[in-house]
Design a protein around this motif. Structure first.
Motif, mmCIF file in Angstrom:
data_model
loop_
_atom_site.group_PDB
_atom_site.id
_atom_site.type_symbol
_atom_site.label_atom_id
_atom_site.label_comp_id
_atom_site.label_asym_id
_atom_site.label_seq_id
_atom_site.Cartn_x
_atom_site.Cartn_y
_atom_site.Cartn_z
ATOM 1 N N PHE A 512 0.857 -1.190 0.000
ATOM 2 C CA PHE A 512 0.000 0.000 0.000
ATOM 3 C C PHE A 512 0.895 1.242 0.000
ATOM 4 O O PHE A 512 1.968 1.249 0.607
ATOM 5 N N GLN A 513 0.440 2.298 -0.710
ATOM 6 C CA GLN A 513 1.260 3.504 -0.792
ATOM 7 C C GLN A 513 0.416 4.772 -0.938
ATOM 8 O O GLN A 513 0.648 5.742 -0.220
ATOM 9 N N ASP A 514 -0.564 4.746 -1.850
ATOM 10 C CA ASP A 514 -1.299 5.987 -2.120
ATOM 11 C C ASP A 514 -2.522 6.173 -1.236
ATOM 12 O O ASP A 514 -3.186 7.202 -1.292
ATOM 13 N N GLY A 515 -2.843 5.175 -0.420
ATOM 14 C CA GLY A 515 -3.966 5.316 0.495
ATOM 15 C C GLY A 515 -5.324 5.184 -0.154
ATOM 16 O O GLY A 515 -6.348 5.444 0.491
ATOM 17 N N ARG A 516 -5.384 4.775 -1.410
ATOM 18 C CA ARG A 516 -6.676 4.682 -2.093
ATOM 19 C C ARG A 516 -7.450 3.422 -1.693
ATOM 20 O O ARG A 516 -8.671 3.458 -1.587
ATOM 21 N N ALA A 517 -6.758 2.322 -1.509
ATOM 22 C CA ALA A 517 -7.440 1.077 -1.135
ATOM 23 C C ALA A 517 -7.803 1.113 0.349
ATOM 24 O O ALA A 517 -6.955 1.401 1.191
ATOM 25 N N PRO A 518 -9.059 0.834 0.693
ATOM 26 C CA PRO A 518 -9.450 0.830 2.111
ATOM 27 C C PRO A 518 -8.831 -0.354 2.842
ATOM 28 O O PRO A 518 -8.422 -1.346 2.212
ATOM 29 N N PRO A 519 -8.770 -0.299 4.181
ATOM 30 C CA PRO A 519 -8.132 -1.381 4.948
ATOM 31 C C PRO A 519 -8.720 -2.763 4.656
ATOM 32 O O PRO A 519 -7.978 -3.742 4.505
ATOM 33 N N GLU A 520 -10.054 -2.867 4.576
ATOM 34 C CA GLU A 520 -10.667 -4.179 4.324
ATOM 35 C C GLU A 520 -10.238 -4.747 2.974
ATOM 36 O O GLU A 520 -10.042 -5.953 2.822
ATOM 37 N N GLU A 521 -10.087 -3.867 1.976
ATOM 38 C CA GLU A 521 -9.680 -4.327 0.657
ATOM 39 C C GLU A 521 -8.250 -4.847 0.692
ATOM 40 O O GLU A 521 -7.923 -5.873 0.071
ATOM 41 N N LEU A 522 -7.361 -4.132 1.417
ATOM 42 C CA LEU A 522 -5.974 -4.590 1.523
ATOM 43 C C LEU A 522 -5.905 -5.949 2.223
ATOM 44 O O LEU A 522 -5.130 -6.826 1.826
ATOM 45 N N LEU A 523 -6.713 -6.118 3.261
ATOM 46 C CA LEU A 523 -6.738 -7.397 3.976
ATOM 47 C C LEU A 523 -7.212 -8.517 3.045
ATOM 48 O O LEU A 523 -6.675 -9.632 3.052
ATOM 49 N N LYS A 524 -8.189 -8.208 2.238
ATOM 50 C CA LYS A 524 -8.698 -9.178 1.272
ATOM 51 C C LYS A 524 -7.625 -9.550 0.254
ATOM 52 O O LYS A 524 -7.469 -10.730 -0.107
#
Length: 813
Positions: A512-524
């Motif tokens: 993650f870098q730009d902060g666009r993906a929400p936390p739940e999406e990153l976990l997924k």
């Protein structure tokens, strides 16, 4: 006792009759004028006369109810004129003038030829006294608010008052036919003897239970049971107090006490708030003894942390509603501050004037001190003491903001322990928990202080790495290095006092870098990558790949659409003809097709594997069976198609259903078809699990009349040993052999062998995938009996299929 002599005694016989003289009741014989001609000793004693005085007396000399001689004579005449016994109540007067109640029973007899009256008088003074007492008791108890019941030693009710009857909602007679167990759900037949003995030994027992009313409602009651003896019998006299309101209040108190987890101090003041009494808990909480505070105002506890306006609002609340409850800080005798929950209740007299105030106070200082621990429980995993999912998501949100602000990338490592379930199942949860704790410790030791190691649950951990690098390439390299270090660390055996364990991880990584993906999406994303690592052999790491996610998303979408398709009846059957050597139709194979509302006909290869994977093949297979049987029924009703056999494919998962044979029987019976017109095609994979059970099911189906075919023969795990045991009708040669047929090919040799073997086993051979005349010719030459393939017809809807049959169109209506 009533007395009627059965014989016609001669004069003087009565005088010597011992039965008469010794009778317990007051026997006396009267002539028509009411004069005594004979009497028992008990009658004489009853009146207080001697026998000599009684003989010859007239009834008016002792009768206290009838005053008139004519009235007496009429009563005697009425008694003599009847053949039956007569009874009535009256009063007798003794020699001393006292009057008592009696019950007289009499009947006429002949004595020496004369008709006389044999009477029996029974003193019922005591009975009437008891009766009046019972009526008085009934009257009194019926005006009690409490229930009253009397039961015998077997728990049968013999008396109840009005309140008891009304509480249960039954009629009084219905209640008196009950036993205690009929309305007390806590009553146990086996424990009743011990309860009865306790009651006899102690004389009384007080306990709480519940009663079940006629409507089924249970009401809480308090029972005061008392052991009594009366008339030589033992009874349980129970006073029933209905305590629903008290129970509600007690429950509220218990909830409050549990919530605060502390003892409650009590103080009572007069109307001027001067302390009159305190309990021991007050002393323990404040440090002041009762002697030190009685007569003083509770303001001695003030800490100075509350303003005068606070206390003004407090007392205003008490004045307005009679009640105040809240938290404040007070000071103990030793000067220590403590947090307190205080409740003040105003006590008022009948005129509404305040007479007292009751205060209850709880020391909630320990509760306040545990708030930090509570917060820890909310944010940390109690087993490993690592941050839990909630704290991880909070920290990840902060890390995303920091990465977007600084431009430095971070990474999530999703770690799942390989084969941890085996440890848990074989060694127990205690060992499994110990292993998870050790894994948590090692993970924490392999990362920087600013990084986060969290446990999601089970054997799943997350490592969040921050501030890795500016470029994605460098960040990926550093994240991979940490993951490799974790793999090496966990590769070292975990040694306990009793065992050593090897625990390898599968790790999925996403950046993650730009902060666009929400936390739940990153976990997924990390989760998806972890599963790819497991697919790659485990004990490895994989980075998130968007194409993998797209494939997973497409699969999830397809699964949802399949579920909807089953409910919306979007499936249809297409039919491919089977012919004999002359090209004449002998049947068809029904093949499922999905008529998607947006995409049209979906190829079977795109959805049948997913049906298998998700278990949806079970309802889909049942639909195929039902639809096929319905079509067979239509064919049976027409001369042109009545001999056609319809085959359907049955998956291994469907065939292994415990009730599969019953399902087939029920569907066949419901459509009333000849079971020999239905053919079930199974593949060799059906036989891989529980072969004996499969063979038993096949035999049951074959016995019922259903035809069985072995599909795709030669592509699986064919065994001549089990093949000879199978109750088959048909063997189908897989199209992969048919497509490569030639006189000198290995496929040709295999097909010839299959046909020869089928003939030995007395099976019909069907060749699938026949597309050319040369293929058909080879098969003809080798003795094949049935054919299926594009050469004869493609799978098609029922209307087209029936139209393609010889003769007129037979499209279903």
């Amino acid at each position: 006792m009533s007395f009627c002599h059965p014989l016609d005694p001669t004069p003087g016989q009565a005088d010597s009759d011992p039965l008469l003289r010794n009778a317990s009741d007051g026997i006396h014989i009267l002539d028509r004028n009411g004069n005594v001609i004979e009497a028992s000793d008990s009658f004489c004693r009853m009146l207080g006369y001697s026998r000599e005085e009684v003989i010859g007396m007239n009834v008016l000399q002792w009768e206290a109810h009838f005053r008139d001689r004519q009235e007496i004579i009429q009563v005697i005449t009425d008694q003599l004129s009847t053949d039956s016994r007569s009874e009535f109540q009256t009063k007798h007067r003794r020699k001393d003038g006292s009057v008592f109640d009696v019950e007289v029973s009499g009947c006429p007899v002949r004595l020496g030829g004369d008709l006389v009256l044999f009477n029996s008088s029974r003193d019922i003074t005591e009975r009437l006294r008891v009766q009046r007492e019972m009526e008085l008791m009934q009257f009194i108890t019926d005006h009690l608010a409490e229930g009253v019941s009397i039961s015998d030693e077997r728990g049968r009710l013999v008396y109840v008052n009005k309140a008891f009857v009304e509480s249960l909602g039954y009629a009084r007679d219905a209640v008196l036919s009950m036993r205690i167990g009929d309305f007390d759900p806590n009553y146990r037949e086996e424990s009743w003897p011990r309860h009865w003995e306790d009651l006899k030994r102690n004389g009384s027992l007080t306990f709480e239970t519940t009663h079940r009313t006629r409507s089924g409602e249970t009401i809480p009651v308090e029972i005061a049971a008392n052991y009594i003896r009366y008339g030589g019998q033992e009874y349980n006299c129970a006073y029933v107090r209905y305590i629903a309101a008290r129970k509600t209040m007690e429950q509220e108190v218990r909830i409050a006490a549990t919530a605060f987890e502390s003892q409650v101090g009590m103080l009572i003041t007069d109307e001027n708030a001067n302390i009159l009494r305190v309990n021991g808990a007050f002393t323990r909480i404040t440090g002041y003894s009762a002697a030190e505070v009685i007569g003083r105002n509770p303001r001695i506890l003030h800490s100075g942390r509350q303003s005068p306006d606070f206390y003004k609002a407090l007392w205003q609340g008490v004045e307005d509603s009679g009640y105040w409850s809240g938290e404040l800080w007070n000071r103990r005798k030793n000067g220590e501050l403590f947090a307190e929950h205080l409740t003040i209740t105003a006590v008022k007299d009948g005129d509404g004037r305040v007479t007292n105030y009751v205060g209850s106070l709880s020391d909630i200082t320990p509760t306040k001190k545990t708030e930090e621990e509570i917060q820890r429980l909310v944010l940390y995993d109690p087993l490993t003491n690592l941050p839990n999912r909630r704290m991880l998501m909070d920290r990840l949100q902060v890390a995303l903001a920091a990465a977007a602000r600084t431009g430095r990338a971070g990474a999530l490592l999703f770690i799942d322990l390989d084969n941890f379930k085996i440890v848990n199942d074989t060694r127990g949860h205690a060992v499994g928990d110990w292993l998870l704790q050790q894994v948590g410790n090692r993970l924490a030791s392999e990362v920087r202080e600013d990084d986060t190691v969290a446990r999601l649950g089970g054997d799943e951990f997350i490592v969040m790495l921050q501030n890795l690098a500016v470029t994605q390439a460098d960040a990926s390299e550093r994240a991979a290095a940490v993951a490799e270090k974790i793999i090496r660390s966990l590769a070292v055996p975990f040694v306990s006092a009793e065992s050593r364990f090897l625990c390898t991880p599968s790790i999925g990584v996403t950046l993650f870098q730009d902060g666009r993906a929400p936390p739940e999406e990153l976990l997924k994303q990390a989760d998806i990558a972890m599963y790819e690592a497991k697919k790659s052999g485990r004990n490895t790491l994989k980075f998130y790949d968007r194409k993998v996610q797209e494939a997973i998303t497409a699969r999830v979408t397809l699964e949802a659409e399949l579920r909807r398709a089953i409910e919306a009846n979007e499936f249809a059957l297409h039919y491919q003809v089977k012919v004999d050597r002359r090209g004449q139709p002998v049947g068809a194979e029904a093949l499922i097709r999905w008529c998607h509302p947006a995409r049209g006909i979906v190829p079977p290869a795109q959805f049948i594997p997913l049906l298998e994977e998700t278990g949806l093949i079970i309802p889909a297979g049942l639909w195929i069976l039902d639809t096929a049987c319905r079509q067979v029924k239509r064919w049976e009703e027409r001369d042109e198609t009545r001999d056609l056999v319809l085959a359907i494919n049955v998956s291994a998962k469907q065939f292994h259903q415990p009730d599969f044979v019953d399902q087939v029987r029920k569907v066949v019976a419901r459509h009333a078809i000849d079971p020999q017109r239905l053919e079930l095609e199974i593949t060799e994979s059906v036989l891989l699990d529980d072969t004996e059970a499969v063979i038993a099911a096949m035999r049951a189906l074959r016995q019922y009349g259903v035809r069985l075919a072995l599909d795709d023969f030669g592509t699986g795990y064919s065994s001549l040993n089990y093949l000879r045991k199978l109750p088959l009708n048909v063997m189908k040669i897989d199209q992969s052999f048919v497509q490569e047929l030639g006189p000198d090919t290995s496929e040709g040799a295999i097909v010839q062998t299959i046909i020869a073997m089928a003939k030995i086993l007395d099976l019909v051979v069907v060749a699938e995938g026949v597309e050319t005349r040369s293929q058909k010719q080879y098969l003809d030459d080798w003795g094949c009996a049935r054919y299926q393939g594009y050469l004869f017809g493609r799978p098609m809807p029922i209307e087209q299929f029936e139209a393609s049959l010889p003769g007129r169109s037979l499209a279903a209506t």
